[in-house]
Design a protein around this motif. Structure first.
Motif, mmCIF file in Angstrom:
data_model
loop_
_atom_site.group_PDB
_atom_site.id
_atom_site.type_symbol
_atom_site.label_atom_id
_atom_site.label_comp_id
_atom_site.label_asym_id
_atom_site.label_seq_id
_atom_site.Cartn_x
_atom_site.Cartn_y
_atom_site.Cartn_z
ATOM 1 N N SER A 48 42.532 45.136 38.104
ATOM 2 C CA SER A 48 41.772 46.249 37.534
ATOM 3 C C SER A 48 40.875 46.792 38.644
ATOM 4 O O SER A 48 40.909 46.287 39.760
ATOM 5 N N ALA A 49 40.071 47.795 38.346
ATOM 6 C CA ALA A 49 39.205 48.399 39.359
ATOM 7 C C ALA A 49 38.294 47.343 39.987
ATOM 8 O O ALA A 49 37.523 46.693 39.288
ATOM 9 N N GLY A 50 38.418 47.151 41.282
ATOM 10 C CA GLY A 50 37.581 46.199 42.010
ATOM 11 C C GLY A 50 38.022 44.750 41.888
ATOM 12 O O GLY A 50 37.393 43.866 42.458
ATOM 13 N N CYS A 51 39.097 44.483 41.174
ATOM 14 C CA CYS A 51 39.574 43.111 40.956
ATOM 15 C C CYS A 51 41.016 42.985 41.425
ATOM 16 O O CYS A 51 41.885 43.719 40.960
ATOM 17 N N GLN A 52 41.240 42.034 42.343
ATOM 18 C CA GLN A 52 42.585 41.837 42.869
ATOM 19 C C GLN A 52 42.945 40.356 42.848
ATOM 20 O O GLN A 52 42.091 39.488 43.020
ATOM 21 N N LEU A 53 44.228 40.099 42.657
ATOM 22 C CA LEU A 53 44.760 38.749 42.705
ATOM 23 C C LEU A 53 45.650 38.666 43.934
ATOM 24 O O LEU A 53 46.512 39.518 44.139
ATOM 25 N N GLY A 54 45.417 37.654 44.744
ATOM 26 C CA GLY A 54 46.179 37.507 45.977
ATOM 27 C C GLY A 54 47.006 36.238 45.999
ATOM 28 O O GLY A 54 46.705 35.273 45.304
ATOM 29 N N PHE A 55 48.045 36.273 46.800
ATOM 30 C CA PHE A 55 48.917 35.116 46.974
ATOM 31 C C PHE A 55 49.160 34.950 48.462
ATOM 32 O O PHE A 55 49.555 35.891 49.141
ATOM 33 N N ILE A 67 44.420 33.541 45.259
ATOM 34 C CA ILE A 67 43.057 33.943 45.618
ATOM 35 C C ILE A 67 42.641 35.115 44.742
ATOM 36 O O ILE A 67 43.458 35.983 44.428
ATOM 37 N N ALA A 68 41.374 35.134 44.359
ATOM 38 C CA ALA A 68 40.834 36.272 43.595
ATOM 39 C C ALA A 68 39.823 36.991 44.477
ATOM 40 O O ALA A 68 39.068 36.354 45.215
ATOM 41 N N LYS A 69 39.826 38.318 44.409
ATOM 42 C CA LYS A 69 38.892 39.132 45.198
ATOM 43 C C LYS A 69 38.208 40.111 44.252
ATOM 44 O O LYS A 69 38.872 40.803 43.480
ATOM 45 N N PHE A 70 36.882 40.135 44.322
ATOM 46 C CA PHE A 70 36.075 40.972 43.435
ATOM 47 C C PHE A 70 35.217 41.909 44.271
ATOM 48 O O PHE A 70 34.629 41.500 45.270
ATOM 49 N N GLU A 103 40.805 36.460 35.957
ATOM 50 C CA GLU A 103 40.150 37.364 35.002
ATOM 51 C C GLU A 103 38.893 36.742 34.410
ATOM 52 O O GLU A 103 37.901 37.441 34.192
ATOM 53 N N ASP A 104 38.920 35.434 34.159
ATOM 54 C CA ASP A 104 37.713 34.750 33.678
ATOM 55 C C ASP A 104 36.605 34.840 34.718
ATOM 56 O O ASP A 104 35.439 35.070 34.399
ATOM 57 N N TRP A 105 36.973 34.653 35.980
ATOM 58 C CA TRP A 105 35.990 34.741 37.068
ATOM 59 C C TRP A 105 35.463 36.174 37.211
ATOM 60 O O TRP A 105 34.268 36.386 37.385
ATOM 61 N N PHE A 106 36.356 37.159 37.104
ATOM 62 C CA PHE A 106 35.927 38.555 37.181
ATOM 63 C C PHE A 106 34.956 38.887 36.053
ATOM 64 O O PHE A 106 33.958 39.574 36.259
ATOM 65 N N LYS A 107 35.251 38.399 34.854
ATOM 66 C CA LYS A 107 34.385 38.638 33.700
ATOM 67 C C LYS A 107 33.011 38.003 33.939
ATOM 68 O O LYS A 107 31.978 38.603 33.663
ATOM 69 N N LEU A 109 31.574 37.353 36.867
ATOM 70 C CA LEU A 109 30.859 38.126 37.889
ATOM 71 C C LEU A 109 30.409 39.481 37.346
ATOM 72 O O LEU A 109 29.327 39.962 37.673
ATOM 73 N N GLY A 110 31.233 40.081 36.508
ATOM 74 C CA GLY A 110 30.902 41.381 35.927
ATOM 75 C C GLY A 110 29.678 41.337 35.032
ATOM 76 O O GLY A 110 28.993 42.339 34.837
ATOM 77 N N LYS A 111 29.389 40.165 34.473
ATOM 78 C CA LYS A 111 28.209 39.998 33.620
ATOM 79 C C LYS A 111 26.995 39.542 34.423
ATOM 80 O O LYS A 111 25.995 39.127 33.848
ATOM 81 N N GLY A 112 27.096 39.591 35.757
ATOM 82 C CA GLY A 112 25.967 39.208 36.600
ATOM 83 C C GLY A 112 25.984 37.766 37.038
ATOM 84 O O GLY A 112 25.030 37.270 37.625
ATOM 85 N N GLY A 113 27.087 37.052 36.769
ATOM 86 C CA GLY A 113 27.192 35.647 37.157
ATOM 87 C C GLY A 113 27.248 35.473 38.660
ATOM 88 O O GLY A 113 27.533 36.400 39.408
#
Length: 195
Positions: A48-55, A67-70, A103-107, A109-113
């Motif tokens: 999604s916008a600003g969220c990428q999944l890497g391999f 790898i996840a990138k936010f 996606e759990d990690w993005f959520k 971080l998106g809530k200020g975590g």
């Protein structure tokens, strides 16, 4: 005239595609990942916008790491996190498992975590610091001793807050309830009675 990117697979219509030298590569299929050439830089797919999944595949025979990138443009913040290999899951289900964790990690971080993983022990230590800074020195001292006795050396103390499950808390509480109490008498450290 249609551009080469559009002919290559329209990655903006199919977010599981990663563009590799003008060719579309699928990260969500075992076959697509097996075609990837080993390299240090991960192959990225937009979630999604600003969220990428890497391999990333370091060798031709390796399982590969997810790898996840936010990126938060509003706060000018970028975070990256290794998710692991997911070797305990069949190859066909690894993409879905990695995507769910990302996606759990993005959520979060998106809530200020925070991006770094905080253990239960660290959270308890932070609470003691909070009590001290709030002028509650005696409560901080008492709480610190309780955490040292019941949390710090226990398995639950090493679990990160994001991975902490209700069953682990219940197990810790049941173990605590089964432990005999220690007398408040400073001369005696022997258990005196069941809880």
């Amino acid at each position: 005239m249609v551009s080469k990117k559009i002919r290559a697979g329209l990655p903006h219509f199919c977010p599981t595609l990663a563009i590799v030298r003008g060719l579309a590569t699928r990260l969500d299929t075992v076959e697509g990942r097996s075609r990837l050439k080993p390299r240090v830089e991960p192959y990225w797919a937009r979630i999604s916008a600003g969220c990428q999944l890497g391999f990333r595949k370091m060798t031709a025979t390796s399982t590969g790491t997810w790898i996840a990138k936010f990126r938060d443009a509003d706060e000018n913040r970028r975070e990256k996190r290794s998710l692991g290999e997911f070797e305990d899951i069949t190859a066909a289900r690894r993409y879905d498992a990695a995507k769910t964790v990302a996606e759990d990690w993005f959520k979060h971080l998106g809530k200020g975590g925070r991006a770094e993983a905080i253990t239960v022990k660290t959270a308890c230590a932070n609470y003691v610091k909070h009590l001290t800074s709030a002028g509650k020195a005696q409560a901080a001292l008492d709480t610190e001793k309780r955490f040292a006795r019941w949390v710090d050396d226990h398995k639950v103390g090493g679990i990160t807050l994001q991975k902490l499950k209700p069953g682990e808390i219940d197990g810790w509480r049941k173990g605590l309830a089964a432990t005999p109490t220690i007398s408040q008498d400073k001369n005696s450290k022997k258990p005196t009675r069941a809880r």
